[in-house]
Design an enzyme around this catalytic site. Sequence first.
Site, PDB file in Angstrom:
ATOM      1  N   GLU A 440       0.837  -1.218   0.000  1.00  0.00           N
ATOM      2  CA  GLU A 440       0.000   0.000   0.000  1.00  0.00           C
ATOM      3  C   GLU A 440       0.866   1.260   0.000  1.00  0.00           C
ATOM      4  O   GLU A 440       0.513   2.283   0.577  1.00  0.00           O
ATOM      5  CB  GLU A 440      -0.884  -0.013   1.250  1.00  0.00           C
ATOM      6  CG  GLU A 440      -2.361   0.173   1.026  1.00  0.00           C
ATOM      7  CD  GLU A 440      -2.885  -0.108  -0.336  1.00  0.00           C
ATOM      8  OE1 GLU A 440      -3.145  -1.281  -0.621  1.00  0.00           O
ATOM      9  OE2 GLU A 440      -3.028   0.824  -1.137  1.00  0.00           O
TER      10      GLU A 440
HETATM   11  C1  LIG Z   1       2.407  -9.739   0.293  1.00  0.00           C
HETATM   12  C2  LIG Z   1       2.271  -8.618  -0.684  1.00  0.00           C
HETATM   13  C3  LIG Z   1       1.002  -8.232  -1.083  1.00  0.00           C
HETATM   14  C4  LIG Z   1       0.863  -7.212  -2.026  1.00  0.00           C
HETATM   15  N1  LIG Z   1      -0.387  -6.885  -2.498  1.00  0.00           N
HETATM   16  C5  LIG Z   1      -0.495  -6.063  -3.579  1.00  0.00           C
HETATM   17  C6  LIG Z   1      -1.738  -5.888  -4.254  1.00  0.00           C
HETATM   18  O1  LIG Z   1      -2.760  -6.430  -3.855  1.00  0.00           O
HETATM   19  N2  LIG Z   1      -1.766  -5.112  -5.361  1.00  0.00           N
HETATM   20  C7  LIG Z   1      -0.658  -4.488  -5.842  1.00  0.00           C
HETATM   21  O2  LIG Z   1      -0.748  -3.812  -6.861  1.00  0.00           O
HETATM   22  N3  LIG Z   1       0.543  -4.628  -5.226  1.00  0.00           N
HETATM   23  C8  LIG Z   1       0.639  -5.393  -4.112  1.00  0.00           C
HETATM   24  N4  LIG Z   1       1.855  -5.561  -3.487  1.00  0.00           N
HETATM   25  C9  LIG Z   1       3.006  -4.836  -3.989  1.00  0.00           C
HETATM   26  C10 LIG Z   1       3.461  -3.745  -3.030  1.00  0.00           C
HETATM   27  O3  LIG Z   1       2.531  -2.694  -3.011  1.00  0.00           O
HETATM   28  C11 LIG Z   1       4.864  -3.318  -3.488  1.00  0.00           C
HETATM   29  O4  LIG Z   1       5.744  -4.370  -3.145  1.00  0.00           O
HETATM   30  C12 LIG Z   1       5.304  -2.014  -2.877  1.00  0.00           C
HETATM   31  O5  LIG Z   1       4.541  -0.945  -3.385  1.00  0.00           O
HETATM   32  C13 LIG Z   1       6.790  -1.703  -3.148  1.00  0.00           C
HETATM   33  O6  LIG Z   1       7.122  -1.887  -4.487  1.00  0.00           O
HETATM   34  P1  LIG Z   1       8.400  -2.806  -4.864  1.00  0.00           P
HETATM   35  O7  LIG Z   1       8.218  -4.110  -4.184  1.00  0.00           O
HETATM   36  O8  LIG Z   1       8.551  -2.802  -6.325  1.00  0.00           O
HETATM   37  O9  LIG Z   1       9.624  -2.091  -4.181  1.00  0.00           O
HETATM   38  P2  LIG Z   1      10.505  -0.928  -4.819  1.00  0.00           P
HETATM   39  O10 LIG Z   1       9.622   0.109  -5.403  1.00  0.00           O
HETATM   40  O11 LIG Z   1      11.534  -1.554  -5.684  1.00  0.00           O
HETATM   41  O12 LIG Z   1      11.191  -0.325  -3.529  1.00  0.00           O
HETATM   42  C14 LIG Z   1      12.346  -0.899  -2.900  1.00  0.00           C
HETATM   43  C15 LIG Z   1      12.783   0.047  -1.794  1.00  0.00           C
HETATM   44  O13 LIG Z   1      13.145   1.311  -2.359  1.00  0.00           O
HETATM   45  C16 LIG Z   1      12.401   2.371  -1.783  1.00  0.00           C
HETATM   46  N5  LIG Z   1      12.084   3.371  -2.804  1.00  0.00           N
HETATM   47  C17 LIG Z   1      11.534   3.178  -4.012  1.00  0.00           C
HETATM   48  N6  LIG Z   1      11.402   4.350  -4.666  1.00  0.00           N
HETATM   49  C18 LIG Z   1      11.872   5.296  -3.845  1.00  0.00           C
HETATM   50  C19 LIG Z   1      12.010   6.721  -3.937  1.00  0.00           C
HETATM   51  N7  LIG Z   1      11.596   7.400  -4.993  1.00  0.00           N
HETATM   52  N8  LIG Z   1      12.558   7.368  -2.891  1.00  0.00           N
HETATM   53  C20 LIG Z   1      12.946   6.703  -1.787  1.00  0.00           C
HETATM   54  N9  LIG Z   1      12.856   5.372  -1.656  1.00  0.00           N
HETATM   55  C21 LIG Z   1      12.318   4.682  -2.656  1.00  0.00           C
HETATM   56  C22 LIG Z   1      11.146   1.712  -1.220  1.00  0.00           C
HETATM   57  O14 LIG Z   1      10.609   2.456  -0.124  1.00  0.00           O
HETATM   58  C23 LIG Z   1      11.665   0.353  -0.789  1.00  0.00           C
HETATM   59  O15 LIG Z   1      12.213   0.431   0.501  1.00  0.00           O
HETATM   60  C24 LIG Z   1       2.006  -6.544  -2.511  1.00  0.00           C
HETATM   61  C25 LIG Z   1       3.285  -6.929  -2.073  1.00  0.00           C
HETATM   62  C26 LIG Z   1       3.416  -7.961  -1.188  1.00  0.00           C
HETATM   63  C27 LIG Z   1       4.811  -8.393  -0.795  1.00  0.00           C
END
Ligand SMILES: Cc1cc2nc3c(=O)[nH]c(=O)nc-3n(C[C@H](O)[C@H](O)[C@H](O)COP(=O)(O)OP(=O)(O)OC[C@H]3O[C@@H](n4cnc5c(N)ncnc54)[C@H](O)[C@@H]3O)c2cc1C
Length: 593
Positions: A440
């Site tokens: 989220e």
């Molecule tokens: C169990 C689970 C359920 C989920 N359910 C859903 C769902 O129902 N629907 C859906 O669409 N998604 C879902 N997600 C996805 C979830 O919302 C994402 O994993 C989350 O938004 C982070 O994206 P990412 O994993 O690509 O991490 P990344 O975006 O790659 O981030 C990696 C790290 O970098 C940091 N970061 C990234 N960009 C920046 C920035 N500009 N400045 C500073 N820091 C930054 C982040 O805070 C994080 O710590 C789910 C994930 C999990 C694990």
Amino acid sequence: MTYRVPVDDIVHALKTAAGLDDLIERNMLGGVDEDTIRAVIEEAGKFGAEVLEPLSAPGDRAGSKLVDGKVVTPPGWKEAYQQFAAGGWGALAAPEEWGGQNLPQVIATAAGEVWNSSNLAFGLCPLLTFGAIDAIEAQGSDELKRLYLPKMVSGEWTGTMNLTEPHAGSDLSLLKTRAVREVDGSYRLFGTKIFITYGDHEMTDNIVHLVLARLPDAPPGTRGISLFLVPKRLVDKDGTLGGPNDVVCAGLEHKLGIHASPTCVMKFGEKGDGAVGYLVGEENRGLNVMFIMMNAARLAVGTQGVAVAERATQRALAYAKERRQGRATKGGGDGMAPIIEHADIRRSLMTMKALTQAARAICLVTAKETDVARRSGNAAERAAAAHRVALLTPVAKAFSTDIGCEVASIGVQVHGGMGFIEETGAAQIYRDARILPIYEGTNGIQAIDLVTRKLPLEGGKVVEGYILELGQTADEVRRSNRPEFGRMGERLAEAVAALAEATRWMGGALRQSPDAALAGAAPYLRLFGLAAGGIYLAKGALAAARDGAANGQAQPIAVARFFAENLAIASPGLKESIVAGADSTLAPAEALA
Ligand SMILES: Cc1cc2nc3c(=O)[nH]c(=O)nc-3n(C[C@H](O)[C@H](O)[C@H](O)COP(=O)(O)OP(=O)(O)OC[C@H]3O[C@@H](n4cnc5c(N)ncnc54)[C@H](O)[C@@H]3O)c2cc1C
């Protein structure tokens, strides 16, 4: 140890932090009174304790499984979901027009805490459905509302949120899922989404996916993203279920926690013709609609943080009363003392209780502002409340889920070695809690949202007015001069002053040195949560003092005082880290070599 619904704590927070009596008097809650609120929370608690909680540990062990291309939830899950829907729980806050009960958000938020305390992996499913209902209600066409909302509100169908792709998580501007226009006004979708919660399951006949995708002629970046409703099974014009849509679950993730909640890889348009989808809102404006869903979901996820913290606290407290080790310093008796008598365990338990109650108050205040923003008859009051919701939502989400993890971790520690062993349940809470700061919108992204988008609202007037109000309560505590408050007034005044100074500094840094502002964003959000949470607890303490400690009102005072003297006291240090810590945070690359 069975879950016990903390109805008195929730109602106390509603009355003292969220001003429940005033809301009721001004008819801001649609005629609902305190007794009704109490009754709904108690009933939700009964359902949680009797139906949901017994499934939590077995669900964790069994997990959801992909069998012949279909997701099967753990034993008992489907029946529990049917009971949930039959009980009308899915309809609590939904509009009456679609079969809902139109109850205020404060009730929905309180009930959400209860279900998620009982069973976090289960609670996620309705959480996402509620968000999808909000988005369709706000921006869907009349036809989409007519066909989908009654079934979603009744719980016959569930909803999902399909944003994430392998290369597009926090930054959705890169998403690749394609949507193609059809002559009949519908669209065909092609692409892969990952991490989709309850993307598939057998608990209902249909699943309503809300999917972000890009049209062929869309502008690049976030301005070219549209939102589509894509049903798992097609729906005829008269509402009857048709054949399967071109949407499949291609895999399930293996996770640290929430094992029973299926986290799906979803493929749209794999079979060739594309998944049939319907536009929600306008083309290329999908992210705006999705934000409606995400904001509601962010408060709900914050509430999940409160829920795990409450559950962890209840378990730790029960264990600490039973487990005997060491002798109490006060002496008395030959045997070993229950560990609750040791100072370090008391500190742990007080920290758990105080953080939980502070986060709960922040979430309930955010819910209350949502109600005012929707229900006030005065346009200016509605607008001011909507600004408060915008300001507080990232704090409710990130502060509450951060403390959810912290409290769950302390919960493991209070259990000693048994905390690491699965049978006490403390380990599951700890594992389950860890997702909350990630999904989220990660808590890092929430902090950036707070600093870059919410502080500048109305030229900074929204946050300024809010901090002014916090300061008034700190003054009231100081002026009250009650010995039982200890140094609460002083500590809270320092916390609010630190927040005010950090906010002023952020205003300048955002213009002159955005990197420095971003480096301080996470400690700023923490500081915000500590100051706001401390003040809400102090409001509770003031009310308890007015009622008289003799009336069983000692606990709110003890918890508020502990929070101010032991937790909010970190505020001046956080402020220093914000205003003077950027240089060392953004240290030369060799520091991380
Ligand atoms: C169990 C689970 C359920 C989920 N359910 C859903 C769902 O129902 N629907 C859906 O669409 N998604 C879902 N997600 C996805 C979830 O919302 C994402 O994993 C989350 O938004 C982070 O994206 P990412 O994993 O690509 O991490 P990344 O975006 O790659 O981030 C990696 C790290 O970098 C940091 N970061 C990234 N960009 C920046 C920035 N500009 N400045 C500073 N820091 C930054 C982040 O805070 C994080 O710590 C789910 C994930 C999990 C694990």
